[in-house]
Write a protein that holds these residues in place. Structure first.
Motif, PDB file in Angstrom:
ATOM      1  N   TYR B  98     -10.357   0.179 119.008  1.00 46.21           N
ATOM      2  CA  TYR B  98     -11.714   0.032 118.447  1.00 46.21           C
ATOM      3  C   TYR B  98     -12.602   1.196 118.864  1.00 46.21           C
ATOM      4  O   TYR B  98     -13.337   1.750 118.057  1.00 46.21           O
ATOM      5  CB  TYR B  98     -12.311  -1.300 118.910  1.00 46.21           C
ATOM      6  CG  TYR B  98     -13.739  -1.518 118.471  1.00 46.21           C
ATOM      7  CD1 TYR B  98     -14.021  -1.922 117.168  1.00 46.21           C
ATOM      8  CD2 TYR B  98     -14.800  -1.305 119.347  1.00 46.21           C
ATOM      9  CE1 TYR B  98     -15.327  -2.104 116.769  1.00 46.21           C
ATOM     10  CE2 TYR B  98     -16.095  -1.491 118.943  1.00 46.21           C
ATOM     11  CZ  TYR B  98     -16.361  -1.896 117.659  1.00 46.21           C
ATOM     12  OH  TYR B  98     -17.653  -2.064 117.245  1.00 46.21           O
ATOM     13  N   GLU B 101     -11.783   4.170 116.804  1.00 45.88           N
ATOM     14  CA  GLU B 101     -12.315   4.042 115.439  1.00 45.88           C
ATOM     15  C   GLU B 101     -13.814   4.357 115.413  1.00 45.88           C
ATOM     16  O   GLU B 101     -14.314   4.952 114.471  1.00 45.88           O
ATOM     17  CB  GLU B 101     -12.109   2.619 114.907  1.00 45.88           C
ATOM     18  CG  GLU B 101     -10.670   2.252 114.586  1.00 45.88           C
ATOM     19  CD  GLU B 101     -10.146   2.982 113.364  1.00 45.88           C
ATOM     20  OE1 GLU B 101     -10.963   3.431 112.533  1.00 45.88           O
ATOM     21  OE2 GLU B 101      -8.912   3.129 113.249  1.00 45.88           O
ATOM     22  N   GLU B 102     -14.515   3.933 116.462  1.00 40.06           N
ATOM     23  CA  GLU B 102     -15.956   4.149 116.499  1.00 40.06           C
ATOM     24  C   GLU B 102     -16.325   5.481 117.126  1.00 40.06           C
ATOM     25  O   GLU B 102     -17.509   5.787 117.263  1.00 40.06           O
ATOM     26  CB  GLU B 102     -16.643   3.015 117.289  1.00 40.06           C
ATOM     27  CG  GLU B 102     -16.509   1.636 116.666  1.00 40.06           C
ATOM     28  CD  GLU B 102     -17.500   1.418 115.542  1.00 40.06           C
ATOM     29  OE1 GLU B 102     -18.138   2.388 115.099  1.00 40.06           O
ATOM     30  OE2 GLU B 102     -17.634   0.260 115.104  1.00 40.06           O
ATOM     31  N   THR B 241     -16.608  -5.238 120.730  1.00 42.07           N
ATOM     32  CA  THR B 241     -15.889  -5.683 121.928  1.00 42.07           C
ATOM     33  C   THR B 241     -16.875  -6.113 123.015  1.00 42.07           C
ATOM     34  O   THR B 241     -16.635  -7.070 123.739  1.00 42.07           O
ATOM     35  CB  THR B 241     -15.017  -4.542 122.471  1.00 42.07           C
ATOM     36  OG1 THR B 241     -15.797  -3.348 122.487  1.00 42.07           O
ATOM     37  CG2 THR B 241     -13.821  -4.317 121.591  1.00 42.07           C
ATOM     38  N   VAL B 347     -12.809  -7.426 115.318  1.00 35.17           N
ATOM     39  CA  VAL B 347     -12.486  -6.073 115.771  1.00 35.17           C
ATOM     40  C   VAL B 347     -11.430  -5.441 114.862  1.00 35.17           C
ATOM     41  O   VAL B 347     -11.510  -4.268 114.507  1.00 35.17           O
ATOM     42  CB  VAL B 347     -12.009  -6.103 117.236  1.00 35.17           C
ATOM     43  CG1 VAL B 347     -11.369  -4.782 117.623  1.00 35.17           C
ATOM     44  CG2 VAL B 347     -13.174  -6.392 118.160  1.00 35.17           C
ATOM     45  N   ARG B 350     -12.349  -3.455 111.605  1.00 38.68           N
ATOM     46  CA  ARG B 350     -13.022  -2.169 111.688  1.00 38.68           C
ATOM     47  C   ARG B 350     -11.999  -1.047 111.621  1.00 38.68           C
ATOM     48  O   ARG B 350     -11.234  -0.823 112.542  1.00 38.68           O
ATOM     49  CB  ARG B 350     -13.790  -2.101 113.012  1.00 38.68           C
ATOM     50  CG  ARG B 350     -14.453  -0.771 113.298  1.00 38.68           C
ATOM     51  CD  ARG B 350     -15.731  -0.643 112.511  1.00 38.68           C
ATOM     52  NE  ARG B 350     -16.358   0.657 112.725  1.00 38.68           N
ATOM     53  CZ  ARG B 350     -16.050   1.757 112.027  1.00 38.68           C
ATOM     54  NH1 ARG B 350     -15.108   1.717 111.114  1.00 38.68           N
ATOM     55  NH2 ARG B 350     -16.672   2.894 112.275  1.00 38.68           N
TER      56      ARG B 350
END
Lengths: 202, 483
Positions: B98, B101-102, B241, B347, B350
């Protein structure tokens, strides 16, 4: 005795007056300067009470660091204070209502407060007489023994605050010409070794 | 303190020391391990959590106090610490992919998570209002930073700012209550406070004011009405998260100190706070359930759902007694499993350009991903409290405790409101199963996220099958004073 009383009233009066000036001054820089004056006089009050350590800490930490930081923030950030005051009148009634309710409650509580007769004895017992131990030493003796757990945890709180401030504000900007001494003195990148055939030049 | 007492104290706080040292080491490892980042940091964080859990198990046994009665390690603290390790471990497992990805994969994330964990552990083990307060600040400060971890997203900035300002106000109120309580009893140690208050009059205005301030400060931390305003904004703006971590770990720690303060220090003056907490609990369930109905963002919806669940757990406090405490503890354990499970499914949505945090994003999900949809169905049914999932038993034991104490009207209201709450969970199930998909699903499913979903699913189903075993576990770990 009379000199002590005079000093007390002098320090106390200036503290209160500068406190009023902090919130009523139009110019925020003046507010901060009055705040510093208030800190100095509060330190004077501590000295009168025999708490010289707290007085010094107040000057070193609050005047030396916190108030100067305030000054920096006020001068460096471009805050429009007249705009900030716009909402003041709008929220005044509701704020005043909450304040008055709280005040009435506190008066009710303080009015009904009864101090147990043996309470004074209990608090005066653990303090060693001032002529035997200075209050810096007295503070240190409990801070690093009885309250070591709290002391360490408070240190961790500060550590986290520091990490947080760095994490949230540090950024690597593109195109900044920062001096890199390692790169500057290293021969690898700037010096080139050429095999020159004799008699011909490069 | 003589040397033996020092050593005993250090050993008793071993798990905290492990977590804090681990966090500091991670901070430094992050500087050199730039290249193989993610996996190494996730592994190291998990190792720290597991080491702390092992140390906690080794300390199990007769309750012991340390640091001059400021710190306690009893079954109650151990139970909550295990819930916290579980929540932290699962959050860390969810995070790796995650964060990539962010584009916020940084080592400080894991270090701050561990600092937050250590703050919660200090809260849970605190036997003194000062210790509890310092632990509370340590966890809050770490969580403020983690909430604002998307530095370039205005929503995340807004969430962090709201959280820190309202958090500071509530801390101030709590401290004010603390100072009044100290003025009344002459101590901040919880058991001494209970002894001092044993002869206290419940009509003493100072005592009432101190109690109300303490209630206000604590109610804010669990996110109950009327101090719930920060919850939806913070949950929506924070990285998913962290939202998951906030909703379970932070809540569990806050409930641990609520139980300890109310049922230990303030137990002699129960009549002051029982009615207050009962009213707050009912309002909280009602607001959480009704406002969640109209949400379109799943993180916001889960925020209101967590408000409603906090209200339900508060009812267990109102019931009081060994049954009430055990029901709250079991509730928090079950909530950890099912809520981390549902956040795991948020999560995984995403990926790439898809934010995947709208409820509509799940339309027709069951048509293409049967297994995952079934897992989501289990989590949602459990959150709604439908048997035979664990969520049903969580609510069931709270209601049993309430009825045994004679609060039948409260129990009836709670049941009616949870019927309202069932609607918005089942609406997602309906969207997944009854609609045709409008897009193709591209999921960011990593092996570690699969593991999280599997553990959460196993917990949710397992406690549903063997509820009495877990209830016995919680009952064996209630506060020492209640035995």
């Amino acid at each position: 005795m009379i000199i002590q009383a005079l000093a007390f009233y002098l320090f106390a009066a200036i503290t209160v007056a500068s406190g009023v000036m902090v919130i009523s001054a139009r110019n925020p820089v003046h507010s901060v300067l009055f705040l510093i004056l208030a800190f100095f006089n509060a330190a004077g009050l501590f000295v009168l009470m025999g708490a010289e350590f707290l007085a010094m800490i107040l000057i070193v930490v609050y005047v030396g660091a916190v108030a100067v930081l305030f000054l920096f923030v006020v001068m460096m950030l471009d805050i429009n204070f007249t705009e900030l005051r716009q909402g003041f009148l709008q929220y005044l009634p509701i704020g005043a209502l909450v304040g008055i309710i709280l005040l009435v409650e506190l008066i009710a509580v303080v009015g009904a407060w009864v101090v147990a007769p043996e309470a004074g004895l209990a608090t005066s017992l653990p303090i060693p007489p001032p002529d035997q131990v200075t209050n810096t030493q007295a503070l240190g003796e409990v801070l690093y023994t009885k309250y070591i757990y709290l002391f360490q945890t408070a240190g961790l709180v500060l550590l986290v605050a520091m990490i947080g401030a760095i994490v949230l504000t540090l950024r690597q900007r593109e195109g900044v010409r920062r001096q890199n001494i390692g790169e500057q003195v290293s021969r690898e990148a700037t010096v080139e070794v050429k095999n020159v055939p004799s008699g011909s030049g490069i | 303190m003589d040397m033996n007492a020092v050593i005993r104290s250090v050993i008793a706080s071993g798990p905290e020391i492990i977590v804090i040292v681990g966090a500091c080491v991670l901070l430094m490892v992050g500087l050199v391990a730039e290249k193989r980042y993610g996996r190494l940091l996730v592994g190291a964080t998990l190792a720290v959590v597991i080491a702390a859990a092992a140390a906690t198990f080794a300390l199990a046994g007769a309750p012991r106090t340390a640091y001059g009665g400021m710190f306690v390690i009893d079954d109650f603290a151990i139970f909550f610490k295990l819930v916290l390790y579980l929540a932290t471990g699962l959050t860390v497992l969810m995070s790796g992919r995650y964060l990539e990805e962010e584009a916020i994969a940084r080592s400080e994330y894991y270090a701050l998570l561990l600092f937050a964990l250590s703050g919660m552990m200090i809260m849970v083990s605190g036997l003194d209002l000062l210790t509890i307060y310092v632990g509370l600040e340590l966890q809050s400060l770490s969580l403020y930073v983690l909430t604002g971890f998307f530095r370039h997203d205005p929503r995340s900035n807004e969430a962090a700012l709201k959280y820190i300002i309202l958090g500071a106000v509530s801390s101030g109120i709590f401290l004010y209550g603390l100072s009044l309580a100290y003025g009344l009893t002459g101590t901040t140690q919880l058991t001494d406070m209970a002894t001092a208050l044993a002869h206290g009059r419940a009509t003493d205005p100072a005592l009432i004011l101190a109690t109300i301030f303490l209630v206000t400060g604590l109610i804010f931390k669990v996110g109950a009405v009327p101090f719930h305003m920060w919850v939806p904004d913070v949950y929506e703006g924070a990285p998913t998260t962290i939202t998951a971590f906030l909703s379970v770990a932070s809540k569990a720690a806050a409930f641990a100190i609520v139980l300890r303060i109310f049922l230990d220090a303030l137990a002699p003056v129960t009549e002051i706070w029982t009615v207050l907490v009962a009213v707050i609990a009912v309002l909280t369930i009602a607001l959480g359930s009704f406002v969640a109905l109209v949400q379109t963002n799943i993180k916001r919806m889960l925020a209101y759902s967590s408000i409603a669940h906090a209200g339900f757990a508060l009812l267990g406090l109102v019931a009081g007694g060994p049954d009430g405490v055990a029901s709250v503890m079991l509730y928090l354990l079950i909530y950890t499993f099912m809520n981390l499970g549902i956040f795991g499914t948020v999560v995984m949505m995403r990926k790439g350009d898809v934010r995947g945090d709208m409820i509509a994003d799940y339309t027709g999900f069951a048509k293409t991903h049967r297994g995952l949809a079934l897992l989501m169905l289990i989590f949602l049914f459990s959150l709604a409290g439908i048997p035979p999932t664990a969520g049903f038993f969580a609510k069931f034991y709270v209601l049993v405790a309430l009825i045994n104490q004679g609060y039948v009207a409260l129990a009836v209201i709670a049941v009616l409101l949870s019927a309202v709450a069932a609607f918005f969970y089942i609406r997602i199930v309906m969207l997944m199963y009854m609609r045709e998909p409008t897009r193709s699903f591209d999921l960011a499913l990593t092996p570690s996220l699969r593991l999280v979903l599997a553990i959460a699913g196993l917990g949710t189903v397992g406690i549903g099958i063997l509820p009495s075993w877990f209830l016995d576990l919680a009952q064996g770990a209630i506060l020492t004073v209640m035995r």
